[in-house]
Design a protein around this motif. Structure first.
Motif, PDB file in Angstrom:
ATOM      1  N   ASP A   1       0.858  -1.185   0.000  1.00  0.00           N
ATOM      2  CA  ASP A   1       0.000   0.000   0.000  1.00  0.00           C
ATOM      3  C   ASP A   1       0.897   1.239   0.000  1.00  0.00           C
ATOM      4  N   LEU A   2       0.276   2.366  -0.396  1.00  0.00           N
ATOM      5  CA  LEU A   2       1.005   3.638  -0.406  1.00  0.00           C
ATOM      6  C   LEU A   2       0.945   4.323   0.965  1.00  0.00           C
ATOM      7  N   SER A   3      -0.096   4.023   1.730  1.00  0.00           N
ATOM      8  CA  SER A   3      -0.331   4.755   2.979  1.00  0.00           C
ATOM      9  C   SER A   3       0.467   4.162   4.139  1.00  0.00           C
ATOM     10  N   ALA A   4       1.430   4.944   4.637  1.00  0.00           N
ATOM     11  CA  ALA A   4       2.261   4.480   5.755  1.00  0.00           C
ATOM     12  C   ALA A   4       1.398   4.244   6.991  1.00  0.00           C
ATOM     13  N   LYS A   5       0.376   5.073   7.182  1.00  0.00           N
ATOM     14  CA  LYS A   5      -0.450   4.931   8.393  1.00  0.00           C
ATOM     15  C   LYS A   5      -1.303   3.672   8.343  1.00  0.00           C
TER      16      LYS A   5
ATOM     17  N   TYR B   1       4.247  -6.598   5.117  1.00  0.00           N
ATOM     18  CA  TYR B   1       3.632  -5.373   4.588  1.00  0.00           C
ATOM     19  C   TYR B   1       4.710  -4.437   4.067  1.00  0.00           C
ATOM     20  N   LEU B   2       4.531  -3.962   2.833  1.00  0.00           N
ATOM     21  CA  LEU B   2       5.528  -3.103   2.201  1.00  0.00           C
ATOM     22  C   LEU B   2       4.863  -1.842   1.669  1.00  0.00           C
ATOM     23  N   GLN B   3       5.597  -0.736   1.740  1.00  0.00           N
ATOM     24  CA  GLN B   3       5.069   0.514   1.171  1.00  0.00           C
ATOM     25  C   GLN B   3       5.585   0.660  -0.258  1.00  0.00           C
ATOM     26  N   ALA B   4       4.675   0.780  -1.193  1.00  0.00           N
ATOM     27  CA  ALA B   4       5.064   1.005  -2.596  1.00  0.00           C
ATOM     28  C   ALA B   4       3.879   1.607  -3.342  1.00  0.00           C
ATOM     29  N   ASP B   5       4.194   2.237  -4.470  1.00  0.00           N
ATOM     30  CA  ASP B   5       3.154   2.828  -5.318  1.00  0.00           C
ATOM     31  C   ASP B   5       2.725   1.777  -6.344  1.00  0.00           C
ATOM     32  N   ALA B   6       1.443   1.432  -6.336  1.00  0.00           N
ATOM     33  CA  ALA B   6       0.924   0.394  -7.245  1.00  0.00           C
ATOM     34  C   ALA B   6       1.167   0.754  -8.704  1.00  0.00           C
ATOM     35  N   GLN B   7       1.355   2.037  -8.981  1.00  0.00           N
ATOM     36  CA  GLN B   7       1.529   2.469 -10.379  1.00  0.00           C
ATOM     37  C   GLN B   7       2.947   2.208 -10.882  1.00  0.00           C
ATOM     38  N   ASN B   8       3.815   1.770  -9.966  1.00  0.00           N
ATOM     39  CA  ASN B   8       5.221   1.663 -10.349  1.00  0.00           C
ATOM     40  C   ASN B   8       5.912   0.554  -9.548  1.00  0.00           C
ATOM     41  N   LEU B   9       5.419  -0.676  -9.667  1.00  0.00           N
ATOM     42  CA  LEU B   9       5.993  -1.761  -8.856  1.00  0.00           C
ATOM     43  C   LEU B   9       7.216  -2.368  -9.553  1.00  0.00           C
ATOM     44  N   ASN B  10       8.168  -2.763  -8.728  1.00  0.00           N
ATOM     45  CA  ASN B  10       9.424  -3.279  -9.245  1.00  0.00           C
ATOM     46  C   ASN B  10       9.513  -4.772  -8.944  1.00  0.00           C
ATOM     47  N   SER B  11       9.460  -5.586  -9.987  1.00  0.00           N
ATOM     48  CA  SER B  11       9.432  -7.039  -9.762  1.00  0.00           C
ATOM     49  C   SER B  11      10.763  -7.554  -9.222  1.00  0.00           C
ATOM     50  N   GLU B  12      11.852  -6.817  -9.489  1.00  0.00           N
ATOM     51  CA  GLU B  12      13.145  -7.280  -8.943  1.00  0.00           C
ATOM     52  C   GLU B  12      13.152  -7.161  -7.435  1.00  0.00           C
ATOM     53  N   ALA B  13      12.566  -6.078  -6.926  1.00  0.00           N
ATOM     54  CA  ALA B  13      12.533  -5.876  -5.471  1.00  0.00           C
ATOM     55  C   ALA B  13      11.487  -6.768  -4.807  1.00  0.00           C
ATOM     56  N   LEU B  14      10.358  -6.986  -5.476  1.00  0.00           N
ATOM     57  CA  LEU B  14       9.235  -7.688  -4.818  1.00  0.00           C
ATOM     58  C   LEU B  14       9.230  -9.185  -5.075  1.00  0.00           C
ATOM     59  N   GLY B  15       9.893  -9.626  -6.143  1.00  0.00           N
ATOM     60  CA  GLY B  15       9.795 -11.023  -6.549  1.00  0.00           C
ATOM     61  C   GLY B  15       8.498 -11.248  -7.313  1.00  0.00           C
TER      62      GLY B  15
END
Ligand code: SAM
Length: 251
Positions: A66-70, A88-102
Motif C-alpha cells: 500500500d502507499l499509505s504508511a499509516k 507489509y511493504l510501502q510502494a506505489d501500485a503504479q510503479n511496482l518493481n518485480s526485482e525488489a518484490l519477486g
C-alpha cells in the motif's frame, strides 16, 4: 485533496461496520481465485490488511502493498497481535518493481483500483509482478452504477438507481456519501476503459461477477435486509478474474 493517510484511523473503524458487505464480496472473490493454500499472493492496495488476513487464513503466503504508511502501520499492528506471516511493504501500485518484490502466483486488488489515479501503469505493474500465467482478481465500485452523478430515486415501483455523467472519467467526490467516495473521492472510468486497459497490459479477462445483496449468505439472511434495497436491483460492485497472457499466447 485528502489521502488515505489523512483518514487511516477513520478507515480502520469504518471497515468494521462493513463486515457483512465484506463477507459477501470476499465470497465472490474466493469463488474466482479457487484453492490458494501455499501460493505467494500480493494483496495490492491492502489498506489495514483485512484481505491479506483473509487470504493468509486460507493458507496463502501474503505480501500486502500500500502507499499509505499509516494504514500499513495499522496492518502491522494486527499482524503483531495475531501473526499470520504477512509482510507489509510501502510502494506505489503504479510503479511496482518485480526485482525488489519477486514474482507472485496471484494478485488481489480489493476495492482499490478506483482509488489509484492512473489505471494503465497500475495494470502493467500487476502484469510485471505476476508469474507466467499468474492470476489477477480485483473488485471495484461498479463503474456503471457509481459516477460523479449517481444517486437514488423513489418511484411507485421501489427505489431506482439514477446515473449521469457515465462518460466523464476522472476524479470525483461526493458531498453526501458516508464511505470513501465521500471522504476522499475516487477515479471514475467507463467499463470499456477498464476492459481495454486489462488487454493492453496483457491481462486476459477470464470471468466477471456482479454480486447482488439478494444473494443469501451461508451465515446470515440476505444482505438486502441489511443494506439499501437498491443493491438487490443493480450491482454495487464488479469482481473480475484475469490471467497473465504468456508471450506464446500473445503472438
Ligand atoms: C478503499 S481502500 C481499500 C483497502 C483494502 N484493499 C481494503 O479492502 O480494505 C483503497 C486503498 O488504496 C490505496 N492506494 C491508493 N493509491 C495507491 C497507490 N498509488 N499505490 C498503492 N496503494 C494505493 C490506499 O492507500 C487505500 O489503502
Amino acid at each position: 485533496m485528502r489521502t488515505y493517510d489523512d483518514i487511516a484511523e477513520w478507515y480502520d473503524v469504518w471497515v468494521e461496520t462493513q463486515r457483512t458487505f465484506f463477507s459477501q464480496s470476499m465470497r465472490a472473490v474466493e469463488s474466482l481465485i479457487g484453492e490458494i493454500a501455499g501460493q505467494r499472493i500480493c494483496d495490492l492496495a491492502c489498506g489495514q490488511g483485512r484481505v491479506a488476513r483473509y487470504l493468509a487464513d486460507l493458507g496463502a503466503q501474503v505480501v500486502g502493498i500500500d502507499l499509505s504508511a499509516k494504514l500499513l502501520n495499522i496492518a502491522r499492528g494486527y499482524e503483531e497481535t495475531r501473526p499470520r506471516g504477512i509482510e507489509y511493504l510501502q510502494a506505489d501500485a503504479q510503479n511496482l518493481n518485480s526485482e525488489a518484490l519477486g514474482l507472485f502466483d496471484g494478485v488481489v486488488c480489493f476495492m482499490a483500483l478506483m482509488d489509484i489515479p492512473d489505471l494503465a501503469p497500475t495494470l502493467h505493474s500487476v502484469a510485471r509482478i505476476l508469474q507466467s500465467a499468474g492470476w489477477f482478481v480485483f473488485s471495484i465500485l461498479h463503474p456503471c452504477f457509481h459516477t460523479s452523478q449517481s444517486g437514488e430515486m423513489e418511484t411507485p415501483e421501489g427505489t431506482v438507481r439514477t446515473i449521469g455523467k457515465y462518460f466523464v472519467e476522472g476524479y470525483w467526490r461526493s458531498d453526501t456519501r458516508t464511505g470513501p467516495p465521500g471522504k476522499i473521492g475516487a477515479y471514475h472510468r467507463t467499463l470499456s476503459t477498464y476492459i481495454n486497459a486489462l488487454t493492453d497490459a496483457g491481462l486476459q479477462l477470464v470471468h466477471l461477477s456482479e454480486p447482488s445483496t439478494a444473494d443469501p449468505l451461508p451465515d446470515s439472511p440476505s444482505l438486502a435486509r441489511l443494506q439499501r434495497p437498491v443493491w438487490a436491483e443493480v450491482p454495487s460492485i464488479l469482481v473480475a478474474s484475469c490471467r497473465k497472457v504468456t508471450s506464446k499466447q500473445s503472438v
